[in-house]
Design an enzyme around this catalytic site. Structure first.
Site, PDB file in Angstrom:
ATOM      1  N   ASN A   1     -10.628  -2.850  -6.172  1.00 29.76           N
ATOM      2  CA  ASN A   1      -9.809  -1.954  -7.166  1.00 29.76           C
ATOM      3  C   ASN A   1     -10.459  -1.504  -8.414  1.00 29.76           C
ATOM      4  O   ASN A   1     -10.060  -0.607  -9.014  1.00 29.76           O
ATOM      5  CB  ASN A   1      -8.253  -2.456  -7.324  1.00 29.76           C
ATOM      6  CG  ASN A   1      -7.498  -2.312  -6.089  1.00 29.76           C
ATOM      7  OD1 ASN A   1      -6.296  -3.031  -6.107  1.00 29.76           O
ATOM      8  ND2 ASN A   1      -7.860  -1.327  -5.351  1.00 29.76           N
TER       9      ASN A   1
ATOM     10  N   ASP B   1       0.734  -1.113   0.116  1.00 33.06           N
ATOM     11  CA  ASP B   1       0.103   0.082  -0.118  1.00 33.06           C
ATOM     12  C   ASP B   1       0.774   1.260   0.092  1.00 33.06           C
ATOM     13  O   ASP B   1       1.916   1.199   0.559  1.00 33.06           O
ATOM     14  CB  ASP B   1      -0.932  -0.113   1.322  1.00 33.06           C
ATOM     15  CG  ASP B   1      -1.950   0.996   1.068  1.00 33.06           C
ATOM     16  OD1 ASP B   1      -2.198   1.610   0.057  1.00 33.06           O
ATOM     17  OD2 ASP B   1      -2.970   1.152   2.131  1.00 33.06           O
TER      18      ASP B   1
HETATM   19  C1  FPP Z   1      -1.992   0.206  -3.366  1.00 30.41           C
HETATM   20  O1  FPP Z   1      -1.379   1.686  -3.468  1.00 30.41           O
HETATM   21  C2  FPP Z   1      -1.213  -0.544  -4.279  1.00 30.41           C
HETATM   22  C3  FPP Z   1      -2.048  -0.998  -5.258  1.00 30.41           C
HETATM   23  C4  FPP Z   1      -3.579  -1.008  -5.368  1.00 30.41           C
HETATM   24  C5  FPP Z   1      -1.484  -1.758  -6.470  1.00 30.41           C
HETATM   25  C6  FPP Z   1      -0.185  -2.504  -5.945  1.00 30.41           C
HETATM   26  C7  FPP Z   1       0.443  -2.398  -7.389  1.00 30.41           C
HETATM   27  C8  FPP Z   1       1.849  -2.630  -7.356  1.00 30.41           C
HETATM   28  C9  FPP Z   1       2.787  -2.623  -6.294  1.00 30.41           C
HETATM   29  C10 FPP Z   1       2.500  -2.594  -8.744  1.00 30.41           C
HETATM   30  C11 FPP Z   1       2.858  -3.748  -9.267  1.00 30.41           C
HETATM   31  C12 FPP Z   1       1.541  -4.204  -9.896  1.00 30.41           C
HETATM   32  C13 FPP Z   1       1.511  -5.543 -10.596  1.00 30.41           C
HETATM   33  C14 FPP Z   1       0.089  -5.793 -11.134  1.00 30.41           C
HETATM   34  C15 FPP Z   1       2.370  -6.509 -10.834  1.00 30.41           C
HETATM   35  P1  FPP Z   1      -2.358   2.864  -3.682  1.00 30.41           P
HETATM   36  O2  FPP Z   1      -2.438   3.269  -5.001  1.00 30.41           O
HETATM   37  O3  FPP Z   1      -3.553   2.294  -2.916  1.00 30.41           O
HETATM   38  O4  FPP Z   1      -1.919   3.795  -2.863  1.00 30.41           O
HETATM   39  P2  FPP Z   1      -2.416   5.088  -2.032  1.00 30.41           P
HETATM   40  O5  FPP Z   1      -3.124   4.484  -0.726  1.00 30.41           O
HETATM   41  O6  FPP Z   1      -1.248   5.929  -1.403  1.00 30.41           O
HETATM   42  O7  FPP Z   1      -3.380   5.724  -2.661  1.00 30.41           O
END
Ligand code: FPP
EC number: 2.5.1.-
Length: 253
Positions: free
Chosen positions: A70, A22
């Site tokens: 998501n 996250d």
């Molecule tokens: C959470 O950060 C992360 C995700 C929803 C996606 C995770 C993806 C990766 C680590 C990249 C690699 C991906 C794949 C498909 C191999 P967030 O966007 O919720 O962060 P925030 O809470 O700060 O907005």
């Protein structure tokens, strides 16, 4: 409960670590960059985590890469994350395979584009005999969805006479989860300071230790992983029983 999880036992290092990755969006926002850049850096962090986990002797690493929730994000971000998985498989599969990594995908496959589904199934087939480490990518994954799909399989098997409803037990249920061939994680890590489970491995994490770190996922490096493992090693796992001295006391009474 598996053989390695008996009451009072405490292995210093976990076999199976699961991570809720996250904080990509906040990482980007803090730098005035688009969220997509955060996800791109998140993928670099994912690659680093696989390498570090292998070197640190973790046998199974499960990474929450895209949740069933998501899909609610803007279309452009959803497409970007789909593209990132495709890019990851296309670019990294040969190296993962050469390093002895077995790739498993958990989550609902029916909602994935046929090309992406084919690609992840190819990755699973090509790497299925590898034994150095297992990388489990949770993609379009949600625990409630997984549990409902398992229940649907059980109902179909019962209706077809393959299982007696009265014989349905935890073993029969576990055999129908996406993780049927994997032991439960002993450690679940969540980055970015959030302290929720967010529909991740609800069944499998029943006895897991949780470590929450403020580090944002793109910054999650080897030191952060080692710190989480050290925190795990300090924990005492009782599985609903008593601690060892308390056990002795109860036995003596
Ligand atoms: C959470 O950060 C992360 C995700 C929803 C996606 C995770 C993806 C990766 C680590 C990249 C690699 C991906 C794949 C498909 C191999 P967030 O966007 O919720 O962060 P925030 O809470 O700060 O907005």
């Amino acid at each position: 409960m598996s053989a390695g999880q008996r009451q009072g036992e405490h292995a210093a290092s976990p076999t199976h670590v699961a991570i809720i990755m996250d904080g990509n969006g906040r990482w980007a926002q803090m730098r005035g960059l688009p969220r997509q850049e955060g996800h791109r850096r998140g993928l670099e962090s994912l690659r680093r985590a696989v390498k570090n986990a292998g070197e640190l002797g973790i046998e199974i690493l499960t990474l929450y890469s895209f949740s069933t929730e998501n899909w609610r994000r803007p279309h452009a971000e959803v497409s970007f994350l789909m593209g990132l998985l495709k890019h990851f498989v296309e670019k990294d599969l040969a190296e993962l395979n050469a390093s002895g990594v077995r790739v498993r995908i958990i989550g609902g496959r029916d909602d994935l584009a046929p090309e992406l589904r084919g690609l992840v199934e190819h990755a699973e087939t090509v790497t299925r005999d590898n034994t150095k480490m297992t990388l489990v990518v949770a993609f379009n994954y949600g625990s409630r969805d997984e549990i409902v799909r398992a229940a649907r399989r059980l109902a179909a098997d019962a209706a077809a006479g393959r299982i007696d409803a009265a014989a349905i037990d935890e073993t029969a249920f576990v055999a129908r989860l996406d993780t049927h061939d994997l032991p439960d994680p002993e450690l679940v890590i969540r980055t970015s300071g959030e302290t929720r489970i967010s529909n991740f491995l609800l069944w499998q994490a029943a006895y897991a230790e949780f470590v929450f770190t403020p580090v944002l996922w793109p910054d999650f490096d080897r030191a952060a992983l080692e710190e989480a493992l050290a925190e795990y090693a300090r924990r005492e796992r009782r599985f609903g029983g008593l601690s060892e001295p308390a056990n002795r006391k109860a036995g003596a009474a």
